[in-house]
Design an enzyme around this catalytic site. Structure first.
Site, mmCIF file in Angstrom:
data_model
loop_
_atom_site.group_PDB
_atom_site.id
_atom_site.type_symbol
_atom_site.label_atom_id
_atom_site.label_comp_id
_atom_site.label_asym_id
_atom_site.label_seq_id
_atom_site.Cartn_x
_atom_site.Cartn_y
_atom_site.Cartn_z
ATOM 1 N N GLY A 1 42.742 45.531 34.495
ATOM 2 C CA GLY A 1 43.902 44.917 35.387
ATOM 3 C C GLY A 1 43.629 43.399 35.130
ATOM 4 C CE LYS B 1 42.541 42.373 43.565
ATOM 5 N NZ LYS B 1 42.994 42.399 44.670
ATOM 6 N N GLY C 1 45.190 39.902 37.519
ATOM 7 C CA GLY C 1 46.223 39.317 38.387
ATOM 8 C C GLY C 1 45.999 37.895 38.662
ATOM 9 C CG ASP D 1 51.843 40.125 47.684
ATOM 10 O OD1 ASP D 1 50.969 39.959 47.088
ATOM 11 O OD2 ASP D 1 53.179 40.117 47.449
ATOM 12 C CG PHE E 1 41.695 38.032 43.255
ATOM 13 C CD1 PHE E 1 41.623 37.656 44.668
ATOM 14 C CD2 PHE E 1 40.590 38.624 42.810
ATOM 15 C CE1 PHE E 1 40.446 38.071 45.421
ATOM 16 C CE2 PHE E 1 39.537 38.923 43.232
ATOM 17 C CZ PHE E 1 39.521 38.678 44.566
ATOM 18 N N GLY E 2 42.212 37.254 39.570
ATOM 19 C CA GLY E 2 41.447 37.104 38.532
ATOM 20 C C GLY E 2 41.247 38.541 37.982
ATOM 21 C CE LYS E 3 40.077 38.418 31.832
ATOM 22 N NZ LYS E 3 39.224 37.875 30.870
#
Ligand SMILES: *[C@@H]1O[C@H](CO)[C@@H](O)[C@H](O)[C@H]1NC(C)=O
Ligand SMILES: *[C@@H]1O[C@H](CO)[C@@H](O)[C@H](O)[C@H]1NC(C)=O
Ligand SMILES: *[C@@H]1O[C@H](CO)[C@@H](O)[C@H](O)[C@H]1NC(C)=O
Ligand SMILES: *[C@@H]1O[C@H](CO)[C@@H](O)[C@H](O)[C@H]1NC(C)=O
Ligand SMILES: *[C@@H]1O[C@H](CO)[C@@H](O)[C@H](O)[C@H]1NC(C)=O
Ligand SMILES: *[C@@H]1O[C@H](CO)[C@@H](O)[C@H](O)[C@H]1NC(C)=O
Ligand SMILES: *[C@@H]1O[C@H](CO)[C@@H](O)[C@H](O)[C@H]1NC(C)=O
Length: 788
Positions: A506, A528, A508, A624, A510-512
Site C-alpha cells: 500500500g 507502515k 499513503g 478520518d 504517510f508513506g509506504k
C-alpha cells in the site's frame, strides 16, 4: 506591553517573598512540564518546558505534552495541569547550575494522559549518576501516600561539571511522565559536612559527603501546622504536621503556642528551619509514670536513614541545666541517654538540631516498607520534671552507591481486572416493532418476520458474529493493553527484506505499507514506514502509538509495535488479509461483496467507532473515517484503522466538542465541523454516513465530471433517499439482492448520519442498532423468500 507588565508583576511578587528569607537561593529553577507558557503561582514563576533551554531540541519527537483527563479538585493547577509524556525513549533535562548541593524536586500527578493510564506507567529517573527511581509507579506511590499528587525531593551534590541532569526512562512497554521539576540551591553546610552525626545501633556508618545521594522522606513540624514552601527559610521546603505519625496520639501534649522570640546561633544558623518550627512543639507535661512518646514513620528497608531532630525550649518553667532530662530511642535503640537542651543551647528560645543515622534492616525482605520508630522517655536522672519535647523532624534516605530506588509500595487495594468491553448494549427498543406492525398491517409474512426477530433476540444470536468469531472477540478484549512492542530497525529490515519494493502492499500520504514477517517468520504483519520527508507524519506517528497502543478491540486494527530507530519511524500492525474496504467496492478486480457481507462489515466498523467514542474516560474522535481506513481480515471482520488524526474529546463531559483545525478527507468531512471548527463524535458519524452510501452505491465520494448534486456522494445519496429513488443508485452488482425493507432501513441510517446538524445525527450506538436491524430484515426476507 503585556510582557513588560507580566515581568514587573512577577518581579514584585518574587521580591516581596524573597526579602524576608534568611537564605537567598542562588538558583531557583521551576519547570512546568508539558506547558509552553510561563505562569505564576504562590509568588513563584514557573516556565513551560516546551521551548525551554533545559530540554533537548528534539523534545517534540521524543516526548509530548498532555493534560490529565480529569483533575482532582484538591490538586493545584501548576504544575499539575500539564505533563510531559515520554513513551519510548530516555529523555534528559539538562540544567546548568553552580557547584554545590541542590534540592531536586519532582512533581507527580498520576492521572490519565492522552488516554494513557498512570497505573500502566513504570519508569526510572536518574540524575548525575544517581539512580533516584527504578521501575517507579507514581500511581502506586500516590495510593500508598493517599495523596492524588505528590513531590519527591532529593539532594544532589553537583560537582565541578556544573550540570544537573534529570533523565526519565520508561520501563519496557510503558511510559514515563513528569508534571514539574524544581531545582533550588542550599547553603553548603545545611545537610552536608556535618561531622557530628551519631550512629544508632552501630559504631560505624556512612559519612555524608559530596558523593551521598539523599532523598527526603519526611519533614515534620512537630506539634504545629503545615508550613508551605513559601514560609520556609528560602529553600521552599514544605513542613507537614506530625499528627498522623504519632503512635499513641492521645498521650501527646502540645506546648501552648508561645511568643518566645527565637534566637539563631552559629551552630544553628537562621536558614536551618523557619521560626515556626521552633515555636511549636510536642511535650509530655510532668508525668510520674513511664510514658513513652513514639512516632512511627514507614520507610523503605535496606537503606541508611538520617534523622534530624530539632529542639528548642519554649516551656518557661525550665530555666536551668539538669531540671529536665530525657532519653531518645530510634528503632528501640538508645540514640541519646541524656538529652538536656540546656546543655546544647544558651537557654530558652535558642534552637538546636541533632543528626542521627540508622540502618533499616529488611525484616520482611529487601525493599519492603518498615516503620522507623522514634521514641522519647523521661530520664530517671531528671529530678524535677519528668518530661520530653520535640519541635521538628526531618528524615532522609541515604545511599553511598548512588542508588536510592526501592520497589514500589504494594497497592493497598487490588485493581479490579479491566472490565471486559461490551460496547454494544442492545437497548430493547420497542419502536421498530410498532413501525413494522403498523406499516404492514399485521400481514402474515411480516408477522413471521417479527417472530423470527424475537426468537433471534431471545437466543442471543445478535451478539454472535456470523463468521463465528465470538471467541476472537472475547480474547482480543482481554489482552493486556500494554502489548505494544518496540522493534529495532534491524528487526524491521529483516521483516521486510530491507524494505523490498516487492513487499509493498500500500501507499499513503504517510508513506509506504509493507507486508512483513516477524518472530522467525511465524507472524505476518503490515509495516507502515513513515516517509522521511513527511513532517506532519511525526506528530501523527506519535498520536497513533499513543492512541492505538492502549486500545484493544475486535473492530479496531491492532498495533503490534513500532520502531523509532535511526531516524526511521515505523508502525507494525496485524496483517489484514483482505486489505481496505474500498478495494472491494469500486475501481477493482475483486469480486463484488454480497449485501449481507457489506452489512456485516458496516456493523463491525460502526462498533469500532462506537467503542472509540464511548469506552474510555474521554471520547476518542477518529476524524478520518473513510472506506480506505476500514480494513478487512481473513474472515472479513472489519477493523477501523489509521488513528493519526484522532483527537481526544473534552475533559469536561458537559462540553460536547473540541475546537481544532479542520482535518480529514475530502468528501467525508462534516460540513458543520468545517464551519464551526468544533469537532464532535457526530463528525465521525457524518463521515461514516458517507461510507454507508459508498458501500451501497460503490462509487467514489467525489466525482468531478458529474453535474450538480451528483458530484458529492453525500448530497446525492441524501437527495435520492429523500426522493425515494435510492434503488436507482445502488451498486448494479447488488441488483435484486437487497430486500426493500433492508434497503429502506439502511438508507434511513445513512441519511440520518448525514444530517446537517450534528445534534440531530444518531450516535454510533444507534447506527449499529439500525444496521443490525437492516441485516435482520434482510435475513428475515431471505428466510421468507428462499428462492432469493
Ligand atoms: C540570617 O543570618 C545572617 C547571618 O547571621 C544575617 O546576615 C541575616 O540578616 C539573617 N537574616 C534574617 C532574615 O534574619
Ligand atoms: C548530562 O547529560 C548529557 C547528555 O546526556 C551528557 O553529555 C553529560 O555528560 C551529562 N552530565 C552529567 C553531569 O551527568
Ligand atoms: C515494574 O513493577 C511492576 C509492579 O511493581 C512489576 O509488575 C513489573 O514487572 C516491574 N517491571 C520491571 C521491568 O521490573
Ligand atoms: C513533677 O512530677 C513529679 C512526680 O509526679 C513531682 O514529684 C514533681 O513535684 C512535679 N514537678 C512539678 C514542678 O510539678
Ligand atoms: C520496637 O518495639 C516495639 C514493641 O516492643 C515493637 O513492636 C517494634 O517492632 C520495635 N520497633 C523496631 C523498629 O524494632
Ligand atoms: C545502596 O543501595 C543498594 C541497593 O540499591 C544497597 O544494596 C546498598 O546496601 C545501599 N548502600 C548503602 C550504604 O545504603
Ligand atoms: C537500583 O536498585 C534497584 C532495586 O531497588 C534495582 O532494581 C536497580 O537496578 C538499581 N539500579 C542501578 C542503576 O543499580
Amino acid at each position: 506591553m503585556f510582557t513588560f507588565t507580566f515581568q514587573l508583576f512577577s518581579f514584585l511578587l518574587l521580591s516581596t517573598t524573597a526579602t524576608a528569607q534568611p537564605y537567598k537561593a542562588t538558583e531557583i529553577l521551576l519547570l512546568n512540564c508539558g506547558s509552553s507558557s510561563s505562569a505564576i503561582t504562590s509568588g513563584r514563576r514557573w516556565d513551560g518546558d516546551e521551548n525551554s533551554k533545559f530540554v533537548p531540541s528534539n523534545i517534540g519527537t521524543t516526548s509530548f505534552s498532555s493534560q490529565p483527563s480529569v483533575q482532582h479538585p484538591s490538586v493545584d493547577q501548576i504544575p499539575y495541569a500539564t505533563a510531559r509524556i515520554f513513551n519510548s525513549f530516555s529523555f534528559t533535562y539538562m540544567f546548568p547550575v553552580s557547584q554545590g548541593p541542590k534540592f531536586l524536586r519532582l512533581y507527580f500527578y498520576p492521572a490519565t494522559y492522552y488516554g494513557l493510564k498512570a497505573d500502566e506507567s513504570f519508569f526510572s529517573v536518574s540524575s548525575n549518576g544517581y539512580s533516584l527511581l527504578t521501575n517507579f509507579s507514581a500511581s502506586l506511590t500516590s495510593s500508598f501516600l493517599s495523596k492524588p499528587s505528590f513531590v519527591k525531593e532529593y539532594i544532589i551534590y553537583v560537582k565541578d561539571t556544573q550540570i544537573l541532569n534529570v533523565t526519565f526512562t520508561p520501563s519496557p512497554n510503558s511510559f514515563a511522565f513528569i508534571n514539574g521539576i524544581e531545582i533550588v540551591s542550599m547553603p553548603e553546610k545545611l545537610y552536608f559536612k556535618n561531622k557530628k552525626i551519631r550512629f544508632v545501633g552501630t559504631y560505624l556508618g556512612p559519612v555524608i559527603d559530596d558523593y551521598t545521594g539523599l532523598e527526603n522522606m519526611y519533614r515534620l513540624n512537630v506539634g504545629g501546622a503545615q508550613i508551605s514552601g513559601n514560609d520556609d527559610t528560602g529553600m521552599y521546603r514544605s513542613w507537614d504536621p506530625d499528627g498522623s505519625y504519632l503512635f499513641h496520639s492521645l498521650m501527646m501534649g502540645l506546648t501552648p503556642v508561645s511568643q518566645i522570640p527565637i534566637t539563631y546561633t552559629t551552630d544553628t544558623p537562621n536558614y536551618t528551619a523557619p521560626k515556626l518550627i521552633y515555636q511549636t512543639q510536642r511535650s509530655m507535661g510532668n508525668h510520674s509514670d513511664q510514658y513513652i512518646r513514639t512516632w512511627r514513620l514507614p520507610v523503605d528497608s535496606g537503606f541508611w536513614y538520617m534523622l534530624r531532630l530539632h529542639f528548642c525550649n519554649l516551656i518557661p518553667k525550665y530555666t536551668i541545666k539538669g531540671q529536665m532530662i530525657f532519653k531518645l530511642f530510634i528503632n528501640n535503640r538508645t540514640a541519646e541517654d541524656e538529652v538536656d537542651v540546656f546543655f546544647w543551647t544558651p537557654g530558652t528560645g535558642y534552637p538546636v538540631f541533632k543528626d542521627y543515622v540508622v540502618f533499616m534492616n529488611g525484616i520482611d525482605g529487601y525493599g519492603s516498607k518498615r516503620d522507623l520508630w522514634l521514641s522519647m522517655l523521661p530520664n530517671d536522672q531528671s529530678q524535677e520534671y519528668r518530661d520530653a519535647y520535640l519541635n521538628g523532624l526531618e528524615i532522609f534516605k541515604l545511599n553511598m552507591t548512588g542508588n536510592l530506588s526501592s520497589p514500589n509500595p504494594i497497592s493497598s487495594f487490588t485493581t479490579p481486572p479491566e472490565k471486559p468491553t461490551s460496547p454494544i448494549k442492545l437497548k430493547k427498543k420497542t419502536a421498530p416493532y410498532v413501525v413494522i406492525i403498523g406499516g404492514v398491517g399485521g400481514g402474515i409474512v411480516w408477522f413471521s418476520v417479527l417472530v423470527l426477530i424475537v426468537l433471534w433476540w431471545r437466543s442471543g444470536a445478535v451478539d454472535k458474529s456470523w463468521w463465528g468469531a465470538t471467541s476472537t472477540e472475547s480474547n482480543s478484549t482481554n489482552l493486556p493493553s500494554d502489548r505494544c512492542r518496540c522493534f529495532t530497525l534491524k528487526e524491521v529490515k529483516l521483516a521486510t527484506d530491507e524494505f523490498n519494493e516487492n513487499c509493498v502492499i500500500g501507499n499513503g500520504g504517510f508513506g509506504k505499507v509493507y507486508k512483513g514477517y516477524i518472530d522467525n517468520a511465524k507472524t505476518i504483519v503490515a509495516i507502515k514506514r513513515l516517509n522521511q520527508s513527511s513532517s506532519q507524519g511525526v506528530h501523527e506517528f506519535r498520536t497513533e502509538i499513543a492512541m492505538l497502543s492502549k486500545l484493544r478491540y475486535l473492530h479496531l486494527v491492532t498495533l503490534i509495535g513500532y520502531c523509532d530507530d535511526n531516524g526511521e519511524m515505523v508502525l507494525v500492525y496485524e496483517y489484514m488479509t483482505h486489505g481496505t474496504l474500498r478495494e472491494h467496492l469500486y475501481n477493482t478486480n475483486n469480486p463484488p461483496l454480497s449485501w449481507k457481507t457489506r452489512l456485516h462489515i458496516c456493523i463491525g466498523a460502526a462498533k469500532g467507532l462506537h467503542y472509540l467514542h464511548t469506552s474510555g474516560k474521554r471520547m476518542i474522535i477518529h476524524r478520518d473515517v473513510k472506506s480506505t481506513n476500514i480494513l478487512l481480515d481473513e474472515k472479513w471482520v472489519a477493523k477501523v484503522s489509521d488513528f493519526g488524526l484522532s483527537k481526544l474529546g473534552s475533559k469536561d463531559p458537559s462540553q460536547t466538542h473540541v475546537s481544532t483545525l479542520v482535518k480529514g478527507s475530502i468528501g467525508y468531512i462534516d460540513p458543520e465541523y468545517c464551519k464551526t471548527k468544533h469537532l464532535t463524535d457526530k463528525s465521525d458519524v457524518y463521515s461514516f454516513g458517507v461510507v454507508l452510501f459508498e458501500v451501497l452505491c460503490a462509487r467514489p465520494v467525489i466525482l468531478q465530471h458529474l453535474s450538480g448534486d451528483q458530484v458529492s456522494l453525500a448530497s446525492w445519496g441524501k437527495s435520492c433517499y429523500r426522493r425515494g429513488s435510492l434503488n436507482e443508485i445502488i451498486d448494479p452488482k447488488l441488483n435484486g439482492e437487497i430486500a426493500h425493507r433492508s434497503l429502506m432501513k439502511f438508507g434511513e441510517v445513512a441519511n440520518g448520519c448525514l444530517h446537517e446538524e450534528g445534534s440531530e445525527r444518531p450516535t454510533m450506538e444507534d447506527v449499529v442498532w439500525g444496521l443490525e436491524f437492516a441485516l435482520k430484515l434482510q435475513e428475515a426476507a431471505d428466510e421468507a423468500m428462499p428462492e432469493n
